[in-house]
Scaffold this active site. Structure first.
Site, mmCIF file in Angstrom:
data_model
loop_
_atom_site.group_PDB
_atom_site.id
_atom_site.type_symbol
_atom_site.label_atom_id
_atom_site.label_comp_id
_atom_site.label_asym_id
_atom_site.label_seq_id
_atom_site.Cartn_x
_atom_site.Cartn_y
_atom_site.Cartn_z
ATOM 1 N N ARG A 81 11.070 16.139 -46.419
ATOM 2 C CA ARG A 81 10.562 15.184 -47.411
ATOM 3 C C ARG A 81 9.172 14.695 -47.033
ATOM 4 N NH1 ARG A 81 16.384 12.392 -48.869
ATOM 5 N NH2 ARG A 81 17.280 14.341 -49.662
ATOM 6 N N LYS A 134 24.975 22.349 -52.010
ATOM 7 C CA LYS A 134 23.884 21.635 -51.339
ATOM 8 C C LYS A 134 24.338 20.212 -51.088
ATOM 9 C CE LYS A 134 19.108 20.174 -51.807
ATOM 10 N NZ LYS A 134 17.886 20.211 -52.621
ATOM 11 N N CYS A 159 12.861 22.847 -58.723
ATOM 12 C CA CYS A 159 13.352 21.465 -58.629
ATOM 13 C C CYS A 159 12.248 20.547 -59.112
ATOM 14 C CB CYS A 159 13.739 21.123 -57.193
ATOM 15 S SG CYS A 159 14.791 19.653 -57.116
ATOM 16 N N LYS A 201 23.803 24.850 -47.930
ATOM 17 C CA LYS A 201 22.676 24.123 -47.338
ATOM 18 C C LYS A 201 23.091 22.714 -47.012
ATOM 19 C CE LYS A 201 18.249 22.309 -48.539
ATOM 20 N NZ LYS A 201 17.358 21.944 -49.601
HETATM 21 C C1 PBG Z 1 14.307 20.030 -53.165
HETATM 22 C C2 PBG Z 1 14.629 20.562 -51.830
HETATM 23 C C3 PBG Z 1 14.904 19.888 -50.624
HETATM 24 C C4 PBG Z 1 15.020 20.869 -49.631
HETATM 25 C C5 PBG Z 1 14.859 22.096 -50.259
HETATM 26 N N1 PBG Z 1 14.630 21.904 -51.616
HETATM 27 C C6 PBG Z 1 14.958 18.443 -50.307
HETATM 28 C C7 PBG Z 1 15.953 17.559 -50.877
HETATM 29 O O1 PBG Z 1 16.877 17.946 -51.596
HETATM 30 O O2 PBG Z 1 15.797 16.354 -50.626
HETATM 31 C C8 PBG Z 1 15.277 20.611 -48.172
HETATM 32 C C9 PBG Z 1 14.838 21.692 -47.241
HETATM 33 C C10 PBG Z 1 14.729 21.307 -45.807
HETATM 34 O O3 PBG Z 1 15.109 20.203 -45.363
HETATM 35 O O4 PBG Z 1 14.246 22.156 -45.053
HETATM 36 N N2 PBG Z 1 15.337 19.425 -53.848
#
Ligand code: PBG
Length: 331
Positions: free
Chosen positions: A211, A201, A126, A254
């Protein structure tokens, strides 16, 4: 189920199979194992750093030297896999550190695979941890560009696998990324590297603590134009079908807990391994309530992980992995 003959009470007494621990264990439909768990790790530049994340008690940002010590402990507990999140020193518009040869994930992956070749290293693909604006792709006029982002993600995935990653997990939610990443991996000779797609997601407030941990909060707006609306589950099945068609080897739902129905619908609709991400907010809520003495943290943890498996997940990404593996050993 409805056509199974079930005599009525008092012939049927379901309590007969609940009378002792042995009989309950014998007929338990769902079992957890350390094999099912993937442990997330946050890596920062520098040395000798193991800094606790304030919103996620007992979770840390590690420098590479310290994460190697952590990986030994993870392996000793019987956990087979980690998923890596990188926090670079420098962020820019296009997230160039995400696909840099000496990027934080690239260096960490090489170090872990050199020290522990048997540990399965999954990398999160990402851009949000690497971009100055904190969004998961390239930006133009305040919007995340889809097709231009695909190229960057494909480069990032190839560079992770070049560094030794065993599996890549794209979490950006751009349309078409699995196809782009599959083709890029294949054209670099990585046709045997699996893709675990963050397929369904959701745009979720449960990512709040992550974050902070990954220093990846969007600097403007939110992620609602690319992550899914929490009200939708028919759409989740479309996302999952698309990712399977594009070549995903494993599909992920997720967060996990508010979306157990989506996990179950996925299990009933597709014949493919399913991962679930028991996300940061789900972890922190349990930790906070346990620390306050309001719940039994260990029991709640095991009940949550069992429920995610019962819903249909084959593997669970969870910050509880070490604690759960420790308990599973004792039982
Ligand atoms: C990156 C990502 C995120 C999470 C995993 N990969 C954050 C988001 O999309 O803002 C969240 C994982 C967690 O809250 O444990 N995009």
């Amino acid at each position: 189920m409805s056509n199974i003959i079930q005599p009525e009470f008092p012939i049927t007494r379901l309590r007969r199979l609940r009378r002792t621990a042995a009989i309950r264990e014998m007929f338990r439909e769902t079992s957890l194992s350390a094999n099912d768990l993937i442990y997330p790790l946050f890596i920062v530049e520098g040395e000798n750093i193991k800094k606790e994340i304030s919103s996620m008690p007992s979770q840390f940002q590690f420098s590479i030297d310290k994460v190697l010590i952590e990986c030994r402990e993870i392996l000793e507990l019987g956990i087979k896999a980690v998923i890596l999140f990188g926090i670079p020193d420098e962020k820019d518009e296009k997230g160039t550190q995400a696909y840099a040869e000496d990027g934080i994930i690239q260096k960490t992956t090489r170090a872990i695979k050199a020290a522990y070749p048997e540990l399965l290293v999954v990398t999160d693909v990402c851009l949000c941890e690497y971009t100055s604006h904190g969004h998961c792709g390239a930006i133009e006029d305040g919007d995340v560009l889809n097709d231009q982002t695909l190229e960057l993600l494909a480069m990032e995935a190839v560079s992770h696998v070049n560094s030794g990653a065993d599996m890549v997990a794209p979490s950006d939610m751009m349309d078409g990324r699995i196809d782009a990443i599959r083709k890029a991996l294949d054209s670099h000779g990585f046709e045997n590297t699996p893709i675990m797609a963050y397929a369904a997601k959701y745009s979720s407030a449960f990512y709040g603590p992550f974050r902070e941990a990954a220093e990846s909060a969007p600097q403007f707006g939110d992620r609602k134009t690319y992550q899914m609306d929490p009200g939708n589950s028919d759409e989740a099945l479309r996302e999952i079908a698309l990712d399977i068609n594009e070549g995903a080897d494993i599909v992920m739902v997720k967060p996990a807990l508010s979306y157990l129905d989506v996990i179950r619908r996925t299990k009933d609709s597709f014949n493919i391994p399913i991962a679930a991400y028991n996300v940061s907010g789900e972890y922190s809520m349990v930790r906070a309530a346990a620390n306050a003495g309001w719940i039994d943290g260990e029991k709640v943890m095991m009940e949550i992980l069992t429920s995610i498996k019962r819903a249909g997940a084959d593997v669970i990404i969870t910050y509880f992995a070490k604690d759960a593996a420790r308990l599973l050993r004792q039982s």
